[in-house]
Design an enzyme around this catalytic site. Structure first.
Site, PDB file in Angstrom:
ATOM      1  N   ASP A 169      85.469  52.337  30.531  1.00  0.00           N
ATOM      2  CA  ASP A 169      85.131  53.707  30.143  1.00  0.00           C
ATOM      3  C   ASP A 169      83.691  53.672  29.642  1.00  0.00           C
ATOM      4  O   ASP A 169      83.388  53.032  28.629  1.00  0.00           O
ATOM      5  CB  ASP A 169      86.100  54.129  29.037  1.00  0.00           C
ATOM      6  CG  ASP A 169      85.761  55.485  28.438  1.00  0.00           C
ATOM      7  OD1 ASP A 169      84.706  56.063  28.782  1.00  0.00           O
ATOM      8  OD2 ASP A 169      86.557  55.945  27.606  1.00  0.00           O
ATOM      9  N   GLY A 229      85.487  65.188  34.567  1.00  0.00           N
ATOM     10  CA  GLY A 229      85.184  63.796  34.909  1.00  0.00           C
ATOM     11  C   GLY A 229      84.420  63.062  33.826  1.00  0.00           C
ATOM     12  O   GLY A 229      84.644  63.262  32.628  1.00  0.00           O
ATOM     13  N   VAL A 230      83.499  62.220  34.257  1.00  0.00           N
ATOM     14  CA  VAL A 230      82.738  61.406  33.303  1.00  0.00           C
ATOM     15  C   VAL A 230      81.837  62.298  32.435  1.00  0.00           C
ATOM     16  O   VAL A 230      81.618  62.003  31.251  1.00  0.00           O
ATOM     17  CB  VAL A 230      81.955  60.295  34.045  1.00  0.00           C
ATOM     18  CG1 VAL A 230      80.801  60.814  34.841  1.00  0.00           C
ATOM     19  CG2 VAL A 230      81.518  59.213  33.086  1.00  0.00           C
ATOM     20  N   ASP A 231      81.364  63.387  32.979  1.00  0.00           N
ATOM     21  CA  ASP A 231      80.540  64.351  32.229  1.00  0.00           C
ATOM     22  C   ASP A 231      81.334  64.906  31.040  1.00  0.00           C
ATOM     23  O   ASP A 231      80.854  64.913  29.889  1.00  0.00           O
ATOM     24  CB  ASP A 231      80.137  65.470  33.206  1.00  0.00           C
ATOM     25  CG  ASP A 231      79.079  66.419  32.667  1.00  0.00           C
ATOM     26  OD1 ASP A 231      78.504  66.131  31.609  1.00  0.00           O
ATOM     27  OD2 ASP A 231      78.823  67.436  33.343  1.00  0.00           O
ATOM     28  N   VAL A 239      84.655  64.263  41.633  1.00  0.00           N
ATOM     29  CA  VAL A 239      84.692  65.673  42.030  1.00  0.00           C
ATOM     30  C   VAL A 239      83.771  65.946  43.226  1.00  0.00           C
ATOM     31  O   VAL A 239      84.083  66.770  44.092  1.00  0.00           O
ATOM     32  CB  VAL A 239      84.266  66.556  40.824  1.00  0.00           C
ATOM     33  CG1 VAL A 239      84.098  68.013  41.217  1.00  0.00           C
ATOM     34  CG2 VAL A 239      85.301  66.441  39.706  1.00  0.00           C
TER      35      VAL A 239
HETATM   36  N1  AR6 Z   1      83.825  56.167  32.451  1.00  0.00           N
HETATM   37  C1  AR6 Z   1      83.412  55.718  33.664  1.00  0.00           C
HETATM   38  N2  AR6 Z   1      83.671  56.383  34.815  1.00  0.00           N
HETATM   39  C2  AR6 Z   1      84.375  57.529  34.729  1.00  0.00           C
HETATM   40  C3  AR6 Z   1      84.834  58.071  33.506  1.00  0.00           C
HETATM   41  C4  AR6 Z   1      84.532  57.334  32.321  1.00  0.00           C
HETATM   42  N3  AR6 Z   1      84.915  57.754  31.123  1.00  0.00           N
HETATM   43  N4  AR6 Z   1      85.505  59.237  33.768  1.00  0.00           N
HETATM   44  C5  AR6 Z   1      85.477  59.414  35.101  1.00  0.00           C
HETATM   45  N5  AR6 Z   1      84.809  58.384  35.690  1.00  0.00           N
HETATM   46  P1  AR6 Z   1      83.023  62.552  38.432  1.00  0.00           P
HETATM   47  P2  AR6 Z   1      80.920  63.420  40.319  1.00  0.00           P
HETATM   48  C6  AR6 Z   1      84.511  58.134  37.101  1.00  0.00           C
HETATM   49  O1  AR6 Z   1      83.992  63.499  39.016  1.00  0.00           O
HETATM   50  O2  AR6 Z   1      81.770  63.052  41.483  1.00  0.00           O
HETATM   51  C7  AR6 Z   1      81.837  66.996  36.674  1.00  0.00           C
HETATM   52  O3  AR6 Z   1      82.630  68.123  36.457  1.00  0.00           O
HETATM   53  C8  AR6 Z   1      85.369  58.810  38.138  1.00  0.00           C
HETATM   54  O4  AR6 Z   1      86.601  58.109  38.300  1.00  0.00           O
HETATM   55  O5  AR6 Z   1      82.952  62.418  36.966  1.00  0.00           O
HETATM   56  O6  AR6 Z   1      79.473  63.014  40.302  1.00  0.00           O
HETATM   57  C9  AR6 Z   1      80.350  67.304  36.545  1.00  0.00           C
HETATM   58  O7  AR6 Z   1      80.094  68.281  35.573  1.00  0.00           O
HETATM   59  C10 AR6 Z   1      84.476  58.672  39.368  1.00  0.00           C
HETATM   60  O8  AR6 Z   1      84.625  57.378  39.927  1.00  0.00           O
HETATM   61  O9  AR6 Z   1      81.479  62.887  38.901  1.00  0.00           O
HETATM   62  C11 AR6 Z   1      80.007  67.776  37.914  1.00  0.00           C
HETATM   63  O10 AR6 Z   1      80.319  69.149  38.073  1.00  0.00           O
HETATM   64  C12 AR6 Z   1      83.067  58.760  38.797  1.00  0.00           C
HETATM   65  O11 AR6 Z   1      83.204  58.615  37.375  1.00  0.00           O
HETATM   66  C13 AR6 Z   1      80.882  66.941  38.806  1.00  0.00           C
HETATM   67  O12 AR6 Z   1      82.018  66.587  38.027  1.00  0.00           O
HETATM   68  C14 AR6 Z   1      82.373  60.072  39.080  1.00  0.00           C
HETATM   69  O13 AR6 Z   1      83.315  61.132  39.077  1.00  0.00           O
HETATM   70  C15 AR6 Z   1      80.189  65.664  39.235  1.00  0.00           C
HETATM   71  O14 AR6 Z   1      81.016  64.994  40.161  1.00  0.00           O
END
Ligand code: AR6
Length: 176
Positions: free
Chosen positions: A9, A31-33, A124
């Protein structure tokens, strides 16, 4: 530059800076954001709002990066970047590579020595983990940077596996 690939994480990383896979609004999301904003608390959102009020009134373009403080997170900085959204027709891998390159450039500008990345656009935004891993590898191979540790913090084992494959023959990638 040493490269580490770990499952975890990213909000728990005590590196100098973590990278956020944000959206152009910089005002949070899922997500991560969402996880980063939740762990950082309101200070981070306030800094992002200030960026929107001042230097980025139209938001952060895809493939670019910008730094803020990190609120309550254990790191010192958050570098926000916006990955291409496949679901919106943003299928050019150069944009994805640019996220990693631009984040490294911003890291250099603020003196970051250790930097953690998530798998930008692999959630996402709909990119396959191996495409993200290949873009990350290409960006690091082409980089000249003062950052001496880059750690990819990958949320699940499939994504970790894709990164391990992409970095398999990289001399810089070392087991932690
Ligand atoms: N630590 C590490 N990786 C993570 C965590 C964490 N705590 N949480 C999720 N991931 P995403 P995107 C991974 O969807 O595709 C948001 O709403 C996750 O499993 O977070 O770039 C933003 O505001 C995946 O492998 O980002 C944007 O609108 C990776 O992080 C949109 O999503 C990226 O997934 C961005 O989409």
């Amino acid at each position: 530059m040493r490269i580490e690939l770990v499952r975890g994480d990213i909000t728990r990383e005590g590196v100098d800076a973590i990278v956020n896979a944000a959206n152009s609004s910089l005002l949070g999301g899922g997500g991560v954001d969402g996880a980063i904003h939740q762990a950082a608390g309101p200070k981070l959102l306030a800094e992002c709002q200030e960026l929107r009020r001042t230097t980025l009134p139209h938001g952060l373009p895809v493939g670019q990066a910008v730094a803020t403080g990190a609120g309550e997170l254990p790191c010192r900085w958050v570098i926000h970047t916006v990955g291409p959204n496949r679901h919106a027709g943003q299928t050019n891998p150069d944009l994805l590579r640019s996220c990693f390159t631009a984040s490294l450039r911003v890291a250099d500008q603020i003196g970051v020595k250790s930097l953690a990345f998530p798998a930008i656009s692999a959630g996402v935004y709909g990119w396959a983990a191996d495409q993200v891993a290949v873009a990350a590898r290409a960006a690091l191979d082409g980089a000249t940077s003062q950052v001496n540790l880059v750690r990819f913090v990958l949320f699940n084992v499939q994504i970790l596996k894709a990164f391990r494959e992409a970095f398999a023959d990289s001399a810089a990638a070392a087991p932690r």
